[in-house]
Design an enzyme around this catalytic site. Structure first.
Site, PDB file in Angstrom:
ATOM      1  N   HIS A 287      33.781  29.748  35.826  1.00 65.32           N
ATOM      2  CA  HIS A 287      34.572  30.692  36.630  1.00 65.32           C
ATOM      3  C   HIS A 287      35.681  29.956  37.355  1.00 65.32           C
ATOM      4  O   HIS A 287      35.474  28.847  37.858  1.00 65.32           O
ATOM      5  CB  HIS A 287      33.700  31.403  37.668  1.00 65.32           C
ATOM      6  CG  HIS A 287      32.626  32.213  37.025  1.00 65.32           C
ATOM      7  ND1 HIS A 287      32.881  33.379  36.371  1.00 65.32           N
ATOM      8  CD2 HIS A 287      31.304  31.966  36.894  1.00 65.32           C
ATOM      9  CE1 HIS A 287      31.750  33.845  35.868  1.00 65.32           C
ATOM     10  NE2 HIS A 287      30.780  33.005  36.159  1.00 65.32           N
TER      11      HIS A 287
ATOM     12  N   TYR B 108      43.003  33.456  41.693  1.00 60.67           N
ATOM     13  CA  TYR B 108      42.807  32.846  40.378  1.00 60.67           C
ATOM     14  C   TYR B 108      43.806  31.745  40.031  1.00 60.67           C
ATOM     15  O   TYR B 108      43.725  31.157  38.956  1.00 60.67           O
ATOM     16  CB  TYR B 108      42.843  33.938  39.301  1.00 60.67           C
ATOM     17  CG  TYR B 108      41.744  34.971  39.492  1.00 60.67           C
ATOM     18  CD1 TYR B 108      40.403  34.592  39.450  1.00 60.67           C
ATOM     19  CD2 TYR B 108      42.039  36.307  39.741  1.00 60.67           C
ATOM     20  CE1 TYR B 108      39.391  35.523  39.646  1.00 60.67           C
ATOM     21  CE2 TYR B 108      41.033  37.246  39.932  1.00 60.67           C
ATOM     22  CZ  TYR B 108      39.714  36.850  39.885  1.00 60.67           C
ATOM     23  OH  TYR B 108      38.712  37.758  40.083  1.00 60.67           O
TER      24      TYR B 108
END
Ligand code: CA2
Length: 154
Positions: free
Chosen positions: A104, A27
């Site tokens: 995302h 991430y």
């Protein structure tokens, strides 16, 4: 002629409050406060007021999406794990009748098969994924362009 100030609601779903603390290989290393501050600055440059909220609770996300009908021009949404499961969030987006962009950080299609399905993509204007925090910036630009685009009846 001066452009009207657009009001954009950015919503982050479960566990995204952990950004910057764990799993940076998936991430990235930016935390949520940094992502939100950068989006707010970009919004200011582009003539939009950007407010960001995060919740780990599906019902809270549904309530915020419902508010968009009255209070916001568009939504930028990373529903996180709920992306793949939530009929309630999908129904709230449909009911809000405001354009929503699904975002995302990671490329979900390069990950486990259960992440390949989105319950919400079909009720969104578009999807941006795989660019880390830049997915939000690209999504915000796309949403603002979409809202400013003249649309006829045909
Ligand atoms: O890539 C994304 O943005 C996701 O929406 C992130 C979700 C995941 O369930 C989606 O499939 C794709 C997970 C968010 C969890 O975020 C964490 C951040 C740091 C440490 C642990 C989890």
């Amino acid at each position: 002629m001066a452009q009207t100030l657009l009001r954009i609601l950015v919503l982050h779903g479960p566990n995204l409050n952990l950004l910057g603390e764990r799993e940076p290989e998936i991430y990235g290393s930016a935390d949520l406060d940094t992502i939100e501050a950068d989006l707010s600055s970009l919004g200011f440059e582009l003539g939009a007021l950007v407010a960001s909220r995060q919740s780990n609770h599906e019902g809270q996300l549904v309530e915020w999406i419902q508010e968009a009908r009255q209070d916001w021009d568009g939504i930028l949404l990373n529903a996180a794990g709920y992306t793949h499961t939530s009929v309630a969030i999908r129904d709230a987006i449909s009911a809000a009748e405001k354009p929503c962009i699904e975002v995302h950080l990671s490329n979900v299609h390069a990950r486990e098969p259960f992440r390949h399905r989105s319950m919400i993509a079909a009720v969104c204007v578009g999807v941006v994924l795989g660019f880390g925090p830049n997915s939000y910036a690209l999504g915000l630009r796309g949403l603002i362009d979409y809202l400013r685009m003249p649309r006829g009846n045909g």
